[in-house]
Design a protein around this motif. Structure first.
Motif, short mmCIF file in Angstrom:
data_model
loop_
_atom_site.label_atom_id
_atom_site.label_comp_id
_atom_site.label_asym_id
_atom_site.label_seq_id
_atom_site.Cartn_x
_atom_site.Cartn_y
_atom_site.Cartn_z
N TRP A 120 12.55 13.79 -4.61
CA TRP A 120 11.30 14.33 -5.16
C TRP A 120 10.28 13.21 -5.36
O TRP A 120 9.10 13.37 -5.00
CB TRP A 120 11.61 15.03 -6.48
CG TRP A 120 10.47 15.73 -7.16
CD1 TRP A 120 9.45 15.14 -7.86
CD2 TRP A 120 10.23 17.13 -7.22
NE1 TRP A 120 8.60 16.09 -8.37
CE2 TRP A 120 9.05 17.33 -7.99
CE3 TRP A 120 10.90 18.25 -6.71
CZ2 TRP A 120 8.53 18.59 -8.26
CZ3 TRP A 120 10.39 19.51 -6.99
CH2 TRP A 120 9.21 19.68 -7.74
N ASP A 121 10.72 12.09 -5.90
CA ASP A 121 9.81 10.97 -6.13
C ASP A 121 9.28 10.40 -4.82
O ASP A 121 8.12 9.99 -4.73
CB ASP A 121 10.53 9.85 -6.92
CG ASP A 121 10.81 10.24 -8.36
OD1 ASP A 121 10.19 11.20 -8.85
OD2 ASP A 121 11.67 9.60 -8.99
N ARG A 122 10.12 10.37 -3.78
CA ARG A 122 9.73 9.77 -2.51
C ARG A 122 8.84 10.69 -1.69
O ARG A 122 7.86 10.25 -1.07
CB ARG A 122 11.00 9.41 -1.70
CG ARG A 122 10.74 8.94 -0.27
CD ARG A 122 9.99 7.63 -0.26
NE ARG A 122 9.75 7.17 1.10
CZ ARG A 122 8.74 7.57 1.87
NH1 ARG A 122 7.85 8.45 1.42
NH2 ARG A 122 8.61 7.09 3.10
N PHE A 123 9.14 12.00 -1.69
CA PHE A 123 8.45 12.91 -0.77
C PHE A 123 7.57 13.95 -1.46
O PHE A 123 6.92 14.74 -0.79
CB PHE A 123 9.47 13.62 0.12
CG PHE A 123 10.24 12.69 1.01
CD1 PHE A 123 9.67 12.17 2.16
CD2 PHE A 123 11.52 12.29 0.68
CE1 PHE A 123 10.37 11.29 2.98
CE2 PHE A 123 12.23 11.41 1.49
CZ PHE A 123 11.66 10.91 2.63
N GLY A 124 7.55 13.94 -2.76
CA GLY A 124 6.72 14.89 -3.48
C GLY A 124 7.44 16.19 -3.79
O GLY A 124 8.60 16.40 -3.40
N PRO A 125 6.77 17.11 -4.49
CA PRO A 125 7.39 18.38 -4.90
C PRO A 125 7.88 19.21 -3.72
O PRO A 125 7.20 19.31 -2.69
CB PRO A 125 6.26 19.09 -5.64
CG PRO A 125 5.35 18.00 -6.10
CD PRO A 125 5.39 16.97 -5.01
N ILE A 126 9.05 19.79 -3.87
CA ILE A 126 9.60 20.71 -2.88
C ILE A 126 10.03 21.99 -3.59
O ILE A 126 10.34 21.97 -4.79
CB ILE A 126 10.80 20.11 -2.11
CG1 ILE A 126 11.86 19.57 -3.08
CG2 ILE A 126 10.34 19.01 -1.16
CD1 ILE A 126 13.12 19.04 -2.39
N ASP A 127 10.03 23.07 -2.86
CA ASP A 127 10.49 24.35 -3.43
C ASP A 127 11.99 24.50 -3.31
O ASP A 127 12.63 25.10 -4.17
CB ASP A 127 9.80 25.51 -2.71
CG ASP A 127 8.28 25.46 -2.83
OD1 ASP A 127 7.79 25.50 -3.96
OD2 ASP A 127 7.62 25.35 -1.78
N ILE A 128 12.54 23.95 -2.21
CA ILE A 128 13.97 24.09 -1.93
C ILE A 128 14.53 22.75 -1.48
O ILE A 128 13.98 22.11 -0.59
CB ILE A 128 14.22 25.15 -0.84
CG1 ILE A 128 13.79 26.54 -1.32
CG2 ILE A 128 15.69 25.16 -0.41
CD1 ILE A 128 13.80 27.60 -0.25
N ALA A 129 15.63 22.33 -2.12
CA ALA A 129 16.40 21.18 -1.66
C ALA A 129 17.60 21.73 -0.91
O ALA A 129 18.51 22.31 -1.52
CB ALA A 129 16.83 20.32 -2.84
N TRP A 130 17.59 21.58 0.40
CA TRP A 130 18.63 22.15 1.25
C TRP A 130 19.69 21.09 1.54
O TRP A 130 19.43 20.11 2.23
CB TRP A 130 17.98 22.66 2.53
CG TRP A 130 18.91 23.18 3.58
CD1 TRP A 130 20.21 23.59 3.43
CD2 TRP A 130 18.61 23.37 4.97
NE1 TRP A 130 20.73 24.01 4.62
CE2 TRP A 130 19.77 23.90 5.58
CE3 TRP A 130 17.46 23.17 5.74
CZ2 TRP A 130 19.82 24.18 6.94
CZ3 TRP A 130 17.51 23.45 7.09
CH2 TRP A 130 18.67 23.97 7.69
#
Length: 213
Positions: free
Chosen positions: A167-177
């Protein structure tokens, strides 16, 4: 010879005993295997590969048919991926290069860590639009429903730290697959995702989510 070129040369020779590897110049190797197309590979030690870099190396080495990000931590931006694929140039890790040399498909090869998972999404009939932001991040819009920003997590059993670091590296995500087929997310990872505002899931759950929206 750069350290990454030296390591790549030794890695290919150790992995494929019948391969012939020649240092052409700078960070360029020419790799030949019996009965397989020769591979002109540019070996990079950068932590991030963007569009400008991909275009520049293609300009500098027009015969290039594989661009290799040798560091395990290397991240590929979506623009670089699109440029390379549009120009029939393979891309990915040292392991991807090694497999491409063996299979003879260097021009169409893509990062082996993410290739099969991303292909699963691309083959879904319920998907209206998909856009790759990084090698491991894409936005996907089902034919019906909202758009999701999805991050592909490689760890065997992702922990809370893996989710937060991503999250810190790539920004907010809705789903972590969690794309590793042999493991499952830990409860701490699922909890950390919920605290951040994203769901942590495996393929079956993601497929259902994208088909039901």
């Amino acid at each position: 010879m750069n350290w990454q070129v030296n390591f790549a040369l030794k890695y290919i020779q150790d992995t494929h005993k019948d391969a012939s590897v020649k240092h052409v110049c700078d960070n360029v190797l020419r790799i030949t295997m019996p009965h397989k197309p020769a591979v002109v590979a540019v070996i990079l030690a950068d932590y991030t590969i963007n569009t400008e870099m991909a275009m520049q190396y293609h300009t500098d080495f027009p015969d290039m048919n594989f661009l290799c990000g040798y560091r395990k931590e290397c991240v590929w931006e979506g623009g670089a991926i699109r440029y390379l694929e549009d120009n029939a140039i393979g891309w990915g890790s040292a392991g991807t290069l090694s497999s491409a040399v063996y299979k003879g498909d260097a021009r169409s090869a893509a990062h082996k860590d993410y290739f099969f998972s991303y292909r699963l999404i691309r083959q879904m009939k319920s998907i209206k639009k998909i856009e790759r932001e990084f090698d491991r991040v894409f936005t996907v819009t089902p034919a019906v429903g909202r758009t999701f920003r999805v991050g592909m997590i490689m760890e065997y059993e992702p922990t809370a730290d893996a989710i937060r670091t991503f999250w810190d590296r790539f920004g907010p995500i809705d789903i972590a697959w969690n794309i590793n087929p042999n493991g499952n997310p830990t409860q701490s990872a699922i909890k950390a995702g919920a605290e951040l505002g994203c769901e942590v899931m495996k393929w079956d759950e993601l497929k259902m989510r994208l088909q039901s929206q």
